[in-house]
Design a protein around this motif. Structure first.
Motif, PDB file in Angstrom:
ATOM      1  N   UNK A 129       0.783  -1.130  -0.075  1.00 47.06           N
ATOM      2  CA  UNK A 129       0.154   0.109   0.096  1.00 47.06           C
ATOM      3  C   UNK A 129       1.222   1.194   0.103  1.00 47.06           C
ATOM      4  N   UNK A 130       0.823   2.132  -0.814  1.00 45.65           N
ATOM      5  CA  UNK A 130       1.493   3.195  -1.055  1.00 45.65           C
ATOM      6  C   UNK A 130       1.602   4.399   0.569  1.00 45.65           C
ATOM      7  N   UNK A 131       1.945   4.402   0.785  1.00 50.34           N
ATOM      8  CA  UNK A 131       1.844   5.182   1.534  1.00 50.34           C
ATOM      9  C   UNK A 131       0.965   6.782   1.471  1.00 50.34           C
ATOM     10  N   UNK A 132       0.982   7.132   0.839  1.00 51.52           N
ATOM     11  CA  UNK A 132       0.500   8.442   0.613  1.00 51.52           C
ATOM     12  C   UNK A 132      -1.061   7.750   0.402  1.00 51.52           C
ATOM     13  N   UNK A 133      -1.068   6.707   0.116  1.00 48.86           N
ATOM     14  CA  UNK A 133      -2.844   6.161   1.150  1.00 48.86           C
ATOM     15  C   UNK A 133      -3.069   6.975   2.043  1.00 48.86           C
ATOM     16  N   UNK A 134      -2.345   6.678   2.683  1.00 52.23           N
ATOM     17  CA  UNK A 134      -2.183   6.764   4.547  1.00 52.23           C
ATOM     18  C   UNK A 134      -2.307   8.138   4.236  1.00 52.23           C
ATOM     19  N   UNK A 135      -1.372   9.295   3.666  1.00 62.11           N
ATOM     20  CA  UNK A 135      -1.064  10.231   4.648  1.00 62.11           C
ATOM     21  C   UNK A 135      -1.844  12.181   3.747  1.00 62.11           C
ATOM     22  N   UNK A 136      -2.422  11.288   2.925  1.00 61.88           N
ATOM     23  CA  UNK A 136      -2.882  11.857   1.759  1.00 61.88           C
ATOM     24  C   UNK A 136      -4.035  12.581   2.897  1.00 61.88           C
ATOM     25  N   UNK A 138      -6.440   1.035   0.800  1.00 63.13           N
ATOM     26  CA  UNK A 138      -5.952   0.406   1.790  1.00 63.13           C
ATOM     27  C   UNK A 138      -6.333  -0.940   2.759  1.00 63.13           C
ATOM     28  N   UNK A 139      -8.309  -0.806   2.313  1.00 61.64           N
ATOM     29  CA  UNK A 139      -8.799  -1.721   3.329  1.00 61.64           C
ATOM     30  C   UNK A 139      -8.971  -2.829   2.882  1.00 61.64           C
ATOM     31  N   UNK A 140      -9.277  -3.089   1.464  1.00 60.06           N
ATOM     32  CA  UNK A 140      -9.635  -3.362   0.005  1.00 60.06           C
ATOM     33  C   UNK A 140      -7.955  -4.724   0.394  1.00 60.06           C
ATOM     34  N   UNK A 141      -6.649  -3.955   0.137  1.00 63.08           N
ATOM     35  CA  UNK A 141      -5.329  -4.908   1.180  1.00 63.08           C
ATOM     36  C   UNK A 141      -5.727  -5.485   2.117  1.00 63.08           C
ATOM     37  N   UNK A 142      -5.945  -4.884   3.048  1.00 60.37           N
ATOM     38  CA  UNK A 142      -6.001  -5.589   3.924  1.00 60.37           C
ATOM     39  C   UNK A 142      -6.996  -7.213   4.078  1.00 60.37           C
ATOM     40  N   UNK A 143      -8.004  -6.698   3.510  1.00 55.64           N
ATOM     41  CA  UNK A 143      -9.530  -7.303   3.198  1.00 55.64           C
ATOM     42  C   UNK A 143      -8.465  -8.269   2.490  1.00 55.64           C
ATOM     43  N   UNK A 144      -8.260  -8.761   1.584  1.00 57.85           N
ATOM     44  CA  UNK A 144      -7.744  -9.395   0.883  1.00 57.85           C
ATOM     45  C   UNK A 144      -6.655 -10.179   1.518  1.00 57.85           C
ATOM     46  N   UNK A 167     -17.004  -9.520  16.515  1.00 51.40           N
ATOM     47  CA  UNK A 167     -18.516 -10.133  16.071  1.00 51.40           C
ATOM     48  C   UNK A 167     -18.252 -11.050  15.270  1.00 51.40           C
ATOM     49  N   UNK A 168     -17.123 -11.507  14.755  1.00 49.88           N
ATOM     50  CA  UNK A 168     -16.710 -12.728  14.083  1.00 49.88           C
ATOM     51  C   UNK A 168     -16.414 -11.582  13.132  1.00 49.88           C
ATOM     52  N   UNK A 169     -15.821 -10.310  12.912  1.00 51.06           N
ATOM     53  CA  UNK A 169     -15.654 -10.231  11.334  1.00 51.06           C
ATOM     54  C   UNK A 169     -14.865  -9.485  11.564  1.00 51.06           C
ATOM     55  N   UNK A 170     -14.029  -9.220  10.668  1.00 52.95           N
ATOM     56  CA  UNK A 170     -12.732  -8.278  10.533  1.00 52.95           C
ATOM     57  C   UNK A 170     -12.953  -6.603  10.935  1.00 52.95           C
ATOM     58  N   UNK A 171     -12.586  -6.388  12.100  1.00 54.65           N
ATOM     59  CA  UNK A 171     -12.721  -4.801  12.387  1.00 54.65           C
ATOM     60  C   UNK A 171     -12.298  -3.657  12.060  1.00 54.65           C
ATOM     61  N   UNK A 172     -12.041  -4.079  10.955  1.00 59.35           N
ATOM     62  CA  UNK A 172     -11.344  -2.926  10.009  1.00 59.35           C
ATOM     63  C   UNK A 172     -13.306  -2.584   8.709  1.00 59.35           C
ATOM     64  N   UNK A 173     -12.568  -0.720   9.024  1.00 52.53           N
ATOM     65  CA  UNK A 173     -14.213  -1.073   7.548  1.00 52.53           C
ATOM     66  C   UNK A 173     -13.122  -0.032   5.966  1.00 52.53           C
ATOM     67  N   UNK A 174     -13.182   0.358   5.042  1.00 53.29           N
ATOM     68  CA  UNK A 174     -12.931   0.717   4.349  1.00 53.29           C
ATOM     69  C   UNK A 174     -13.715   2.076   3.548  1.00 53.29           C
ATOM     70  N   UNK A 175     -14.637   2.550   4.925  1.00 52.10           N
ATOM     71  CA  UNK A 175     -16.296   2.849   4.347  1.00 52.10           C
ATOM     72  C   UNK A 175     -15.187   4.656   5.360  1.00 52.10           C
ATOM     73  N   UNK A 176     -14.172   4.782   4.914  1.00 52.83           N
ATOM     74  CA  UNK A 176     -13.738   6.353   5.392  1.00 52.83           C
ATOM     75  C   UNK A 176     -14.166   7.755   4.791  1.00 52.83           C
ATOM     76  N   UNK A 177     -14.031   8.459   5.499  1.00 51.94           N
ATOM     77  CA  UNK A 177     -14.962   9.882   5.185  1.00 51.94           C
ATOM     78  C   UNK A 177     -14.203  10.663   4.774  1.00 51.94           C
ATOM     79  N   UNK A 178     -13.891  11.581   3.567  1.00 57.31           N
ATOM     80  CA  UNK A 178     -12.853  12.386   3.624  1.00 57.31           C
ATOM     81  C   UNK A 178     -11.854  12.586   3.515  1.00 57.31           C
ATOM     82  N   UNK A 179     -11.637  11.015   3.459  1.00 59.69           N
ATOM     83  CA  UNK A 179      -9.439  11.049   3.046  1.00 59.69           C
ATOM     84  C   UNK A 179      -8.924  10.519   4.395  1.00 59.69           C
ATOM     85  N   UNK A 180     -10.103  11.074   5.866  1.00 62.04           N
ATOM     86  CA  UNK A 180      -9.156  11.267   6.982  1.00 62.04           C
ATOM     87  C   UNK A 180      -9.829   9.461   7.706  1.00 62.04           C
ATOM     88  N   UNK A 181      -8.299   8.495   8.281  1.00 60.41           N
ATOM     89  CA  UNK A 181      -8.197   7.456   8.756  1.00 60.41           C
ATOM     90  C   UNK A 181      -8.472   7.674   9.938  1.00 60.41           C
TER      91      UNK A 181
END
Length: 400
Positions: free
Chosen positions: A271-278, A296-302, A357-371
């Motif tokens: 995952x490029x660092x710029x994905x998180x830093x933007x 980033x989430x899609x890569x983690x999920x996969x 709750x038996x699901x990966x505790x991460x989401x890709x529904x990030x808002x306005x570029x902020x994690x």
């Protein structure tokens, strides 16, 4: 206005989940997963205040944006004589407030509602004082405050000060806080909240002479265990690793960290660092799951899914889309997930913080570029906020 302090320069308070057996509240029923995750989205919108407009259908949920994920409470006392109040801990807020008499609108709470007229040390902040203008509140005869949350709930009342007793030996006076006489559907049971943000009105700023702008907490692995909130230097610093605390000009109260990567089972994800830093990444005590940039989430999920392929999948649930059916399995093996920060610091997420709750505790529904790094991923670590030195520390296995 200068506060005086009595007591030590380190104070530790017991921190418990509001829904666990140690909770002081009678209502311990955990909200449904749907309620928790809808609330979590509202919490994200609240954190990103002016930037975000709620895209959630608020009519579906009768629970406050501050209610289900803001799960950790402490006991403090206000006034003279002191009256115990159970309050929520919140790194996403500056102003502390409790419900006060005379109530125009108050919700039910565990202890009697605080009556400032019965405290010999209570006073209101005058309208024309610099303290009131700092708050940017409104004024008639006394300084007023108003705090809106992301779901239409709010608290308003008079800005005043009184004695705050953290423990029998630790007293802060005067402590500035909101005395809420109009509190619309904000919490159930809790008297209010203690704000641990970076703004001038927060508990951290008000006690900076005593605690040197340092606080830490440990969120327990399950709601049956206890954690702590500590004001002042952490005890054993030898196993604490520190990463830089960043600041956003749009959001000076929140705690930002330089998240740059994620690994699964010891393997670095591409995952490029710029994905998180933007947009940057907020560390927050009141958000439940971690919200990542979509790519980033899609890569983690996969990557996570390929390690979990032996287990049957379960249908997605309310925004968590990587879920499993573990019925019939006595033990399950989950790959390690680690968060990596810009200065070489790695946070190995505790096993209790990988699934929710038996699901990966991460989401890709990030808002306005902020994690946002949520509280599930912070479990069992002592998370140290050293505001003066602009750094955040992590020490593993800290909750006793």
């Amino acid at each position: 206005m200068h506060a005086w302090f009595s007591g030590s320069n380190v104070t530790s308070l017991r921190l418990v989940s509001r829904y666990g057996p140690c909770s002081p509240f009678e209502t311990k029923e955990l909200p449904s997963l749907e309620q928790i995750l809808l609330k979590d989205q509202l919490r994200v919108n609240f954190l990103l205040k002016g930037v975000a407009k709620s895209s959630t259908d608020d009519s579906k949920v009768s629970i406050s944006a501050m209610d289900a994920g803001e799960e950790y409470v402490i006991n403090v006392s206000y006034g003279t004589p002191s009256r115990e109040q159970t309050v929520l801990m919140d790194t996403g807020s500056d102003l502390s407030w409790i419900q006060c008499k005379p109530c125009n609108v108050c919700y039910p709470q565990e202890q009697p509602i605080f009556d400032p007229s019965q405290s010999s040390t209570y006073a209101v902040i005058p309208c024309n004082s610099p303290t009131c203008s700092q708050l940017q509140g409104s004024c008639s005869s006394s300084c007023a405050y108003f705090i809106p949350y992301g779901d239409g709930s709010n608290s308003s009342g008079v800005y005043g000060y009184d004695r705050l007793t953290l423990s029998p030996n630790d007293v802060i006076e005067p402590f500035l806080f909101g005395c809420g006489t109009d509190n619309k559907m904000v919490f159930q049971d809790a008297a209010g909240l203690v704000g641990l943000g970076r703004g001038k009105s927060s508990l951290v700023s008000q006690t900076s002479q005593l605690y040197h702008s340092v606080f830490s907490y440990c969120l327990p692995s399950t709601s049956s265990n206890t954690g702590f909130l500590k004001l002042g230097e952490p005890g054993d610093a030898s196993n604490t690793v520190y990463t830089g605390m960043l600041t956003s000009s749009n959001d000076p109260s929140s705690y930002y960290v330089d998240l740059i990567g994620i690994s699964v089972a010891g393997k670095q994800l591409v995952i490029p660092q710029s994905v998180f830093r933007s947009g940057g990444t907020i560390l927050d005590s009141g958000t439940t799951i971690t919200h990542l940039p979509p790519s980033a989430y899609e890569t983690l999920r996969s990557a996570f899914g390929s390690y979990m392929s032996q287990y049957p999948s379960a249908p997605p649930t309310h925004g968590l889309d990587t879920c499993y059916n573990f019925s019939g399995y006595e033990t399950i093996t989950v790959p390690k997930v680690a968060l990596q920060f810009g200065d070489g610091v790695t946070l190995d997420v505790d096993s209790s913080g990988i699934l929710f709750d038996n699901c990966l505790a991460f989401s890709g529904g990030q808002v306005y570029g902020v994690g946002i790094i949520g509280n599930v991923q912070q479990r069992t670590y002592e998370v140290v906020y050293d505001v003066g030195n602009e750094r955040i520390g992590f020490a593993p296995h800290a909750c006793s």
